[in-house]
Write a protein that holds these residues in place. Sequence first.
Motif, short mmCIF file in Angstrom:
data_model
loop_
_atom_site.label_atom_id
_atom_site.label_comp_id
_atom_site.label_asym_id
_atom_site.label_seq_id
_atom_site.Cartn_x
_atom_site.Cartn_y
_atom_site.Cartn_z
N ARG A 176 -3.81 5.75 -4.49
CA ARG A 176 -3.33 4.49 -3.94
C ARG A 176 -4.36 3.87 -3.00
O ARG A 176 -4.64 2.69 -3.08
CB ARG A 176 -2.00 4.73 -3.21
CG ARG A 176 -1.39 3.48 -2.58
CD ARG A 176 -1.21 2.32 -3.54
NE ARG A 176 -0.28 2.58 -4.61
CZ ARG A 176 1.00 2.25 -4.59
NH1 ARG A 176 1.51 1.65 -3.54
NH2 ARG A 176 1.77 2.50 -5.63
N LEU A 177 -4.94 4.68 -2.11
CA LEU A 177 -5.90 4.14 -1.14
C LEU A 177 -7.12 3.56 -1.83
O LEU A 177 -7.62 2.50 -1.44
CB LEU A 177 -6.34 5.23 -0.16
CG LEU A 177 -5.27 5.72 0.82
CD1 LEU A 177 -5.80 6.90 1.62
CD2 LEU A 177 -4.82 4.61 1.75
N VAL A 217 1.26 3.53 2.18
CA VAL A 217 0.70 4.67 2.92
C VAL A 217 0.39 4.18 4.33
O VAL A 217 -0.33 3.20 4.51
CB VAL A 217 -0.59 5.20 2.25
CG1 VAL A 217 -1.19 6.35 3.06
CG2 VAL A 217 -0.32 5.64 0.82
N LEU A 249 0.83 -1.20 0.00
CA LEU A 249 0.00 0.00 0.00
C LEU A 249 0.87 1.26 0.00
O LEU A 249 0.59 2.22 -0.71
CB LEU A 249 -0.94 -0.02 1.22
CG LEU A 249 -1.94 1.13 1.34
CD1 LEU A 249 -2.89 1.16 0.15
CD2 LEU A 249 -2.73 1.02 2.64
N TYR A 304 -5.63 0.67 -4.80
CA TYR A 304 -4.96 -0.53 -4.27
C TYR A 304 -5.97 -1.51 -3.68
O TYR A 304 -5.80 -2.72 -3.75
CB TYR A 304 -3.93 -0.14 -3.22
CG TYR A 304 -2.88 -1.19 -2.99
CD1 TYR A 304 -1.79 -1.30 -3.84
CD2 TYR A 304 -2.95 -2.07 -1.92
CE1 TYR A 304 -0.81 -2.26 -3.64
CE2 TYR A 304 -1.99 -3.03 -1.70
CZ TYR A 304 -0.92 -3.12 -2.56
OH TYR A 304 0.05 -4.08 -2.36
N GLU A 305 -7.03 -0.95 -3.09
CA GLU A 305 -8.04 -1.80 -2.48
C GLU A 305 -9.09 -2.27 -3.49
O GLU A 305 -9.60 -3.37 -3.40
CB GLU A 305 -8.75 -1.03 -1.34
CG GLU A 305 -7.82 -0.58 -0.22
CD GLU A 305 -7.22 -1.73 0.57
OE1 GLU A 305 -7.87 -2.79 0.67
OE2 GLU A 305 -6.09 -1.59 1.05
N ILE A 356 -1.79 9.77 -2.97
CA ILE A 356 -2.18 8.93 -1.84
C ILE A 356 -3.62 8.45 -2.02
O ILE A 356 -3.94 7.29 -1.79
CB ILE A 356 -1.97 9.67 -0.50
CG1 ILE A 356 -0.47 9.83 -0.24
CG2 ILE A 356 -2.65 8.95 0.64
CD1 ILE A 356 -0.13 10.81 0.86
N PHE A 414 -1.57 9.07 7.45
CA PHE A 414 -1.48 8.71 6.03
C PHE A 414 -0.13 9.10 5.42
O PHE A 414 -0.05 9.56 4.29
CB PHE A 414 -2.64 9.35 5.23
CG PHE A 414 -3.98 8.84 5.66
CD1 PHE A 414 -4.49 7.68 5.10
CD2 PHE A 414 -4.72 9.50 6.64
CE1 PHE A 414 -5.73 7.20 5.50
CE2 PHE A 414 -5.96 9.02 7.04
CZ PHE A 414 -6.46 7.86 6.48
N VAL A 460 -1.63 4.31 7.14
CA VAL A 460 -2.95 4.84 7.52
C VAL A 460 -3.07 5.07 9.03
O VAL A 460 -3.95 5.80 9.47
CB VAL A 460 -4.09 3.91 7.03
CG1 VAL A 460 -4.20 3.93 5.52
CG2 VAL A 460 -3.92 2.49 7.53
#
Length: 199
Positions: free
Chosen positions: A144-145, A44, A42, A148-149, A141, A50, A46
Amino acid sequence: MSKTLIIVESPAKAKTIARYLGDGYEVKASVGHVRDLPASTLGVDVERDFNPMYLIMPGKDKIIKELRKASEKADRVLLATDPDREGEAIAWHLAHILKLDPKSHCRIAFNEITAGAVRHAVENAHPINTDLVNAQQARRILDRLVGYELSPLLWQKIRKGLSAGRVQSVATRLIVMREREIESFIPEEYWKLQAFLKK
């Protein structure tokens, strides 16, 4: 004789600018971004505001080695990446890699590649614009958040290789919301009446 190192993004731009400035200047190219979030995780944190975890991009080691070597020999380093959010972020990453203070007058920008514009930029160096850097980081970011999920779900349900970044995800949500409105619409009969009355 003092030497100024100028770092741009494009090798072609580096050659042109070097011709304009002549002796006392060395112009090198970063060839775009030099650091990014890792591809395999990931990247990042969290749990800690973040915070992004940046790594040197694959294939950039040689370029960074050359830039470090040139910056050590230079009396002054100027970051002349593109005058946009991405360019500002590249300048910020270069500053960290080359151990430059982003608050120092290490940043120059020009909107045209002419001798006058380049010389004017060199004479008017300024600090890196952290607002632009933060805007780019927030975009990256968020990409990516979300991506990525969500991307692996798309690969499972639809097709391998599809991307679910911030733009695609918002567009998908708008389509879903509109479709739900259409499905939940209950048609009702109504009449429009127009009357011409006279006392």
